[in-house]
Scaffold this active site. Structure first.
Site, PDB file in Angstrom:
ATOM      1  N   GLY A  55      10.061  11.598   4.043  1.00 38.77           N
ATOM      2  CA  GLY A  55       9.083  12.665   3.813  1.00 38.77           C
ATOM      3  C   GLY A  55       9.291  13.502   2.554  1.00 38.77           C
ATOM      4  CD1 TRP A  57       8.453  10.630  -3.223  1.00 40.06           C
ATOM      5  CD2 TRP A  57       6.528   9.499  -3.424  1.00 40.06           C
ATOM      6  NE1 TRP A  57       8.594   9.729  -4.246  1.00 40.06           N
ATOM      7  CE2 TRP A  57       7.430   9.021  -4.392  1.00 40.06           C
ATOM      8  CE3 TRP A  57       5.265   8.926  -3.340  1.00 40.06           C
ATOM      9  CZ2 TRP A  57       7.107   8.005  -5.284  1.00 40.06           C
ATOM     10  CZ3 TRP A  57       4.931   7.916  -4.237  1.00 40.06           C
ATOM     11  CH2 TRP A  57       5.838   7.465  -5.201  1.00 40.06           C
ATOM     12  CG  ASP A  75       7.866   4.816   6.640  1.00 41.60           C
ATOM     13  OD1 ASP A  75       8.026   5.062   5.424  1.00 41.60           O
ATOM     14  OD2 ASP A  75       8.586   3.974   7.250  1.00 41.60           O
ATOM     15  CG  ASP A  93       2.782  -3.342   8.845  1.00 39.06           C
ATOM     16  OD1 ASP A  93       2.349  -3.021   7.711  1.00 39.06           O
ATOM     17  OD2 ASP A  93       3.210  -4.470   9.115  1.00 39.06           O
ATOM     18  CG  ASP A 116       8.734   5.731  -3.064  1.00 37.55           C
ATOM     19  OD1 ASP A 116       8.883   4.970  -4.038  1.00 37.55           O
ATOM     20  OD2 ASP A 116       9.636   6.497  -2.666  1.00 37.55           O
ATOM     21  CE  LYS A 156       9.719   1.729  -4.030  1.00 40.17           C
ATOM     22  NZ  LYS A 156      10.770   2.529  -3.395  1.00 40.17           N
TER      23      LYS A 156
HETATM   24  C1  LIG Z   1      11.881   4.363  -0.348  1.00 40.04           C
HETATM   25  S1  LIG Z   1      11.249   4.742   1.226  1.00 40.04           S
HETATM   26  C2  LIG Z   1      10.092   6.029   0.902  1.00 40.04           C
HETATM   27  C3  LIG Z   1      10.738   7.347   0.543  1.00 40.04           C
HETATM   28  C4  LIG Z   1       9.742   8.470   0.440  1.00 40.04           C
HETATM   29  N1  LIG Z   1       8.913   8.320  -0.743  1.00 40.04           N
HETATM   30  C5  LIG Z   1      10.432   9.808   0.362  1.00 40.04           C
HETATM   31  O1  LIG Z   1      10.443  10.424  -0.715  1.00 40.04           O
HETATM   32  O2  LIG Z   1      10.929  10.258   1.385  1.00 40.04           O
HETATM   33  C6  LIG Z   1      10.241   3.349   1.553  1.00 40.04           C
HETATM   34  C7  LIG Z   1       9.592   3.336   2.923  1.00 40.04           C
HETATM   35  O3  LIG Z   1       8.579   2.323   2.961  1.00 40.04           O
HETATM   36  C8  LIG Z   1       8.419   2.003   4.343  1.00 40.04           C
HETATM   37  N2  LIG Z   1       7.616   0.784   4.497  1.00 40.04           N
HETATM   38  C9  LIG Z   1       7.858  -0.452   3.983  1.00 40.04           C
HETATM   39  N3  LIG Z   1       6.897  -1.321   4.365  1.00 40.04           N
HETATM   40  C10 LIG Z   1       6.008  -0.616   5.116  1.00 40.04           C
HETATM   41  C11 LIG Z   1       4.801  -0.955   5.798  1.00 40.04           C
HETATM   42  N4  LIG Z   1       4.306  -2.201   5.766  1.00 40.04           N
HETATM   43  N5  LIG Z   1       4.144   0.013   6.498  1.00 40.04           N
HETATM   44  C12 LIG Z   1       4.645   1.271   6.538  1.00 40.04           C
HETATM   45  N6  LIG Z   1       5.779   1.650   5.893  1.00 40.04           N
HETATM   46  C13 LIG Z   1       6.466   0.719   5.211  1.00 40.04           C
HETATM   47  C14 LIG Z   1       9.853   1.875   4.824  1.00 40.04           C
HETATM   48  O4  LIG Z   1       9.929   1.982   6.233  1.00 40.04           O
HETATM   49  C15 LIG Z   1      10.540   3.049   4.079  1.00 40.04           C
HETATM   50  O5  LIG Z   1      10.665   4.170   4.908  1.00 40.04           O
END
Ligand SMILES: C[S@@+](CC[C@H](N)C(=O)[O-])C[C@H]1O[C@@H](n2cnc3c(N)ncnc32)[C@H](O)[C@@H]1O
Length: 258
Positions: A55, A57, A75, A93, A116, A156
């Site tokens: 959280g 961002w 997420d 998802d 992200d 990203k």
């Molecule tokens: C690098 S983290 C994000 C960090 C966030 N921007 C922050 O500042 O707190 C990447 C996230 O992408 C989520 N993610 C990856 N594939 C996903 C999907 N298909 N649906 C939902 N979330 C997904 C992962 O569970 C992970 O929590």
């Protein structure tokens, strides 16, 4: 995680800064830096955030959009509430039809889509790159579904041979597209961010039927396709024409009769 990784993390400038300033992630500074430069999110915006946990961002987004904006974060992991009525988290998802249907109800239109999201890392570079691009393609199709004309996408991507195809796809719907790496992104990391601004609900290269409603001072026909003002070379007022979109400019599109 090894001892070395933990030691490096403690020494990391943005990791310590995030702790001091109560951000949930060091990634928060990537968004702060990107938004300072590209103005993707503004006060009052409705924002769809993909891959939002934990959280960091979302904290940045909420501080920019303020009380009059609206944020929906998605997420696979659960995200601790931020304590604002206008911030909603969904666990699921974002590539699934269930979540996409829920998003249509919750946030049918928005000014920005940001992602992200990272795939679960396999360690095999080509696999991780392809999975990252797949997440980006899903973010792009959600942007095409939810964005208002003029809206922005920030996503990203782990760099690799499929990145340019993603850029080309974004260029069909946005007038400005750029790959960039903010200072807070570690130099050894292969992640970059795709910034796409000036969304159009028509696509460059695609064919549409149009009624020419007016003629410009330069003699081009003017039609409105999906609400977009389109200048059509050689088309006369009152004509119904088949056109191909040839360019996306700031606030309008250009087309040719085909
Ligand atoms: C690098 S983290 C994000 C960090 C966030 N921007 C922050 O500042 O707190 C990447 C996230 O992408 C989520 N993610 C990856 N594939 C996903 C999907 N298909 N649906 C939902 N979330 C997904 C992962 O569970 C992970 O929590």
């Amino acid at each position: 995680m090894g001892k070395r990784w933990l030691k490096d993390r403690k020494r990391d400038y943005y990791y310590r800064k995030a702790k001091q300033e109560n951000y949930r992630s060091r990634a928060a500074y990537k968004l702060i830096q990107l938004n300072r430069r590209f103005k993707i999110i503004k006060p009052g915006y409705r924002v769809l955030e993909l891959g939002c946990a934990p959280g960091g961002w979302t904290q940045v987004v909420r501080s920019i959009v303020g009380d009059s904006g609206f944020v929906v974060g998605v997420d696979l992991q659960s995200t601790e509430p931020l304590g604002y009525e206008n911030v909603v988290f969904i666990r699921g998802d974002f590539t699934s039809s269930e979540v996409r249907d829920r998003l249509k109800q919750l946030i049918p239109r928005c000014e920005a889509v940001i992602s992200d999201a990272s795939p679960a890392i396999s360690g095999v570079w080509s696999v991780d790159h392809a999975r990252s691009v797949e997440l980006c393609e899903n973010a792009l199709s959600l942007a095409e579904e939810h964005l208002e004309q003029g809206g922005a996408l920030l996503v990203k991507v782990f760099q690799g041979d499929l990145t340019q195809e993603l850029v080309s796809r974004a260029k069909k719907s946005f007038s400005f597209v750029k790959l960039t790496k903010p200072k807070a992104s570690r130099s050894e990391s292969a992640e970059v961010y795709l910034i796409a601004k000036g969304f159009f609900p028509v696509k460059k290269g695609e064919i549409y039927e149009a009624n020419v409603a007016d003629v410009s001072r330069r003699g081009d026909g003017i039609a409105y396709i999906n609400g977009v003002k389109v200048f059509i070379k050689g088309a006369a007022r009152g004509e119904r024409v088949r056109v191909r979109i040839t360019a996306l400019k700031k606030g309008y599109a250009e087309a040719e009769v085909c």
